[in-house]
Design a protein around this motif. Structure first.
Motif, short mmCIF file in Angstrom:
data_model
loop_
_atom_site.label_atom_id
_atom_site.label_comp_id
_atom_site.label_asym_id
_atom_site.label_seq_id
_atom_site.Cartn_x
_atom_site.Cartn_y
_atom_site.Cartn_z
N GLN A 332 7.34 -2.57 0.77
CA GLN A 332 6.99 -2.44 -0.64
C GLN A 332 6.60 -0.99 -0.97
N ASN A 333 6.39 -0.74 -2.26
CA ASN A 333 6.05 0.63 -2.69
C ASN A 333 4.71 1.10 -2.14
N ASP A 334 3.81 0.18 -1.85
CA ASP A 334 2.51 0.56 -1.27
C ASP A 334 2.54 0.52 0.25
N TYR A 335 3.74 0.55 0.85
CA TYR A 335 3.93 0.56 2.30
C TYR A 335 3.31 -0.67 2.96
N THR A 336 3.49 -1.81 2.33
CA THR A 336 3.06 -3.08 2.91
C THR A 336 4.29 -3.93 3.17
N VAL A 337 4.14 -4.86 4.12
CA VAL A 337 5.19 -5.81 4.47
C VAL A 337 4.57 -7.20 4.40
N ARG A 338 5.22 -8.09 3.70
CA ARG A 338 4.74 -9.45 3.56
C ARG A 338 5.56 -10.36 4.47
N TYR A 339 4.87 -11.14 5.31
CA TYR A 339 5.55 -12.03 6.26
C TYR A 339 4.73 -13.31 6.40
N GLY A 347 0.86 2.01 8.80
CA GLY A 347 0.06 3.22 8.92
C GLY A 347 0.83 4.46 8.53
N LYS A 348 0.07 5.53 8.24
CA LYS A 348 0.69 6.78 7.80
C LYS A 348 1.37 7.49 8.95
N GLU A 349 0.74 7.49 10.11
CA GLU A 349 1.30 8.18 11.28
C GLU A 349 2.19 7.23 12.06
N GLN A 350 3.50 7.50 12.08
CA GLN A 350 4.46 6.67 12.79
C GLN A 350 5.39 7.56 13.59
#
Length: 452
Positions: A332-339, A347-350
């Protein structure tokens, strides 16, 4: 009929040659050679024919009880035990249990005769055999037949269960078996893991066309563009491990495992009944510790080639990463994944660059943990489900408010100013009209003009 003697073809030939010797038309050596007997045995037959006639060629124990027959008392004891304890057993299994539990060494043929004579057991008709014969594989581990049997294994002592079985094609060895609640993808993966851990990686497995092993749909447009066929989670796991999955088109094609279940539904059910087993844990413990070794000792055969075709088993970490249920999700736009109604924050650091609207892979492992990957690289995520508001009504957020059971229309009080206002000429009732039908509207507010 009295005076009639029933003779076999062999007895008739011996009688004819004996009469030729007696009448002097043939010597003893020629007669013994023609009936394939020693000269001394032929001489005995000739002597008995001279003395008793045609009856001399028959065996003297014919139509007489055997000298090694069971005593009537022992026969009745066996019949009573079988009727009370092994009434639904086959003759072979009943003879084994008589020797193990009662210490009675009786042959299978004797037990069969007793059970048939007393009406305890009836021999079933043999079905028509499949005409096409497939030779066994040459080495152990070349092919393993895998299947599940839905049966009343506990005979009502608990709910129904499924038995997953792995039988080697080259040796008929029951390599692994496990009772599970249902034949699901997770259950088959767990059983396959246990098989690999104990035996190694087989070259191929032979399975039916259940939805666990094959996808019964056409390839999507994306799959056609990639030139790939749709795969199940189990098929994908086998491909990663280098194990070929062979699909059978008929139950007869995998007849070895089908016949195995027929044996287990007879023997294993009765063994668990005699031991009073009523839980999956007890059944699996007995299966692994006692039944499998005894079954393989009796039914397994030697392979044509002594080499073992199994490959070395991968590490536990590798198997844990392979035996997973994988599904794709969009960032998603807020860097979330729904499962599965849970929200995970990336996280920001990947180790890999990721942006919204890209697809990540969610791996759900057999131990219940979830892992997220993008382009094969593991992602660091945090469960933030408790920080988000629940989604209801198709994803739209709704206020939590009490909904009255009945909405009543508001009515002004009797002393309300609206009821005491003067009536204008326009609102005056017509002749014959009732005053109760007058509309009750608020009076327009008249303000004084401002003077500057």
């Amino acid at each position: 009929m009295e005076g009639t003697l029933i003779m076999t073809e062999q007895d008739r030939k011996r009688y004819v040659r004996a009469m030729e010797v007696i009448e002097g038309r043939m010597d003893m050596d020629t007669a013994s050679r023609l009936v394939q007997l020693k000269r001394r045995q032929m001489a005995r037959i000739v002597a008995r024919v001279r003395q008793a006639g045609a009856r001399g060629v028959q065996h003297r124990l014919r139509n007489r009880p055997s000298n090694h027959r069971l005593g009537e008392q022992k026969r009745r004891a066996i019949e009573q035990i079988v009727r009370e304890q092994y009434a639904d057993f086959g003759p072979t299994l009943a003879a084994e249990k008589l020797g193990e539990r009662q210490g009675l060494a009786v042959s299978v043929g004797t037990v069969r005769k007793i059970m048939v004579a007393e009406g305890i057991w009836h021999a079933g008709k043999q079905g028509k055999r499949h005409r096409a014969r497939r030779e066994r594989r040459e080495r152990r581990g070349e092919m393993v037949q895998v299947d599940g049997s839905h049966h009343e294994w506990f005979e009502g002592r608990r709910a129904k269960a499924v038995l997953l079985a792995f039988i080697d094609d080259a040796t008929s060895r029951l390599a692994y078996a496990m009772f599970v609640e249902g034949e699901t993808t997770e259950a088959v993966m767990k059983a396959m893991w246990e098989y690999i851990d104990g035996n190694g990686l087989p070259l191929s497995i032979y399975v039916d066309r259940d939805s666990i092993y094959v996808v019964n749909r056409q390839a999507t447009v994306e799959e056609q563009l990639r030139d790939t066929q749709p795969q199940t989670h189990f098929d994908r796991a086998m491909e990663e491990l280098g194990v070929q999955v062979i699909l059978a088109r008929t139950p007869q094609a995998k007849g070895r495992v089908e016949r195995l279940f027929k044996t287990l539904q007879d023997r294993l059910v009765k063994e668990m009944r005699l031991r009073g087993i009523s839980t999956l844990a007890e059944a699996n413990r007995y299966l692994w510790e006692e039944y499998l070794p005894a079954h393989n000792k009796r039914f397994a055969v030697e392979p044509r080639e002594p080499q073992d075709a199994h490959r070395a088993a991968p590490s536990a970490e590798r198997l844990a990463a392979v035996f997973t249920v994988r599904e794709a999700r969009t960032v998603q736009n807020d860097y979330t994944v729904r499962y599965r109604n849970q929200v995970y924050q990336i996280g920001k650091e990947q180790a890999v660059r990721i942006s919204p609207r890209q697809r990540v892979i969610v791996e759900e492992r057999l131990d219940g943990t979830r892992h997220f990957r993008y382009k094969g690289v593991a992602l660091h995520v945090t469960d933030v489900s408790s920080m988000t508001r629940p989604r209801v009504n198709g994803g739209r957020r709704m206020k939590s408010m009490a909904i009255p059971s009945r909405v009543e229309r508001w009515k002004p009080a009797p002393d309300h100013p609206w009821r005491n206002r003067p009536v204008t000429d326009d609102e005056a009732p017509r002749e014959g009209a009732s005053l109760a039908t007058l509309p009750q509207r608020p009076r327009a507010k008249v303000e004084e003009p401002c003077h500057f």
